[in-house]
Write a protein that holds these residues in place. Structure first.
Motif, PDB file in Angstrom:
ATOM      1  N   GLN A  43       0.845  -1.197   0.000  1.00 15.52           N
ATOM      2  CA  GLN A  43       0.000   0.000   0.000  1.00 15.52           C
ATOM      3  C   GLN A  43       0.876   1.241   0.000  1.00 15.52           C
ATOM      4  OE1 GLN A  43      -2.772   0.192   3.236  1.00 15.52           O
ATOM      5  NE2 GLN A  43      -4.039  -1.441   2.410  1.00 15.52           N
ATOM      6  N   ASP A  44       0.253   2.361  -0.324  1.00 15.24           N
ATOM      7  CA  ASP A  44       0.944   3.639  -0.200  1.00 15.24           C
ATOM      8  C   ASP A  44       0.951   4.100   1.254  1.00 15.24           C
ATOM      9  OD1 ASP A  44       1.504   3.823  -2.908  1.00 15.24           O
ATOM     10  OD2 ASP A  44      -0.384   4.832  -3.356  1.00 15.24           O
TER      11      ASP A  44
ATOM     12  N   PRO B 172       5.871  -0.001   6.469  1.00 17.91           N
ATOM     13  CA  PRO B 172       5.032  -0.229   5.293  1.00 17.91           C
ATOM     14  C   PRO B 172       3.891  -1.208   5.578  1.00 17.91           C
ATOM     15  CG  PRO B 172       7.186  -1.268   5.032  1.00 17.91           C
ATOM     16  CD  PRO B 172       7.214  -0.524   6.321  1.00 17.91           C
TER      17      PRO B 172
END
Length: 189
Positions: free
Chosen positions: A51-52, A68
């Motif tokens: 994911q961002d 992250p």
């Protein structure tokens, strides 16, 4: 079911690789680590959908560096889970493959990260999960939606998300090697 798989092959520690023609955008070329499999349900985490977002973005307590996150699957995006290879630092995890642990003491995991005792190459956090009801995963494997391969620590922690699907298929050899080179969109050839 493909002749080289049996129902007994579906167990924790198996990677499920989406076949290249799977007509399900959410699972396009995914690699799922199977964490639980029983007669009542199956449960896994997608290894190759980073994911961002970072973990601090979903926790009230903001004391960590940028940890992250991965999308574990389309089911219940409010659930946070993790896998790791550091049982010496994180107790209570379930060993699902040699040296590969699912869950454990979350606070110990966060403390080990804050204290720089554990690196991100040794732990992954996921929001959501991939789930199947009784018999559903068996039917999907039988219909060739998924290919199976035992998980290794290298696949789970060391391979980049972008190359994981192709790498596992390529290393399986034979016809799988050919599948690993199949383009994302064959109409562009």
């Amino acid at each position: 079911m493909p002749k080289d798989y049996t129902f007994e092959d579906l167990k924790p520690g198996i990677l499920l690789l989406a076949e290249p023609f799977l007509d399900e955008p959410v699972f396009h070329r995914t690699v799922i680590l199977l964490c639980e499999h029983s007669s009542s349900h199956s449960f896994g985490l997608v290894l190759n959908h980073p994911q961002d977002a970072i973990l601090d973005s979903i926790r009230e307590e903001k004391v960590m560096e940028e940890i992250p996150l991965y999308t574990g699957g389309p089911v219940d995006q409010t659930i946070l889970q993790f896998i790791h290879r550091r049982p010496d630092l994180i107790t209570g995890g379930q060993e699902i493959s040699p040296g590969l642990f699912w869950a454990g003491d979350f606070e110990q995991a966060i403390e080990a990260i804050i204290n720089q005792q554990i690196e991100f190459k040794d732990i992954k956090f996921f929001v959501g999960y991939s789930g199947w009801s009784a018999g559903q995963l068996e039917r999907e494997v039988k219909s060739d939606s998924w290919m199976l391969e035992p998980a290794t620590l290298d696949y789970v922690f060391d391979e980049t998300p972008e190359s994981l699907w192709r790498k596992v298929l390529y290393q399986k050899g034979g016809n799988y090697r050919i599948l690993s080179t199949y383009p994302d969109d064959p109409t562009l050839n």
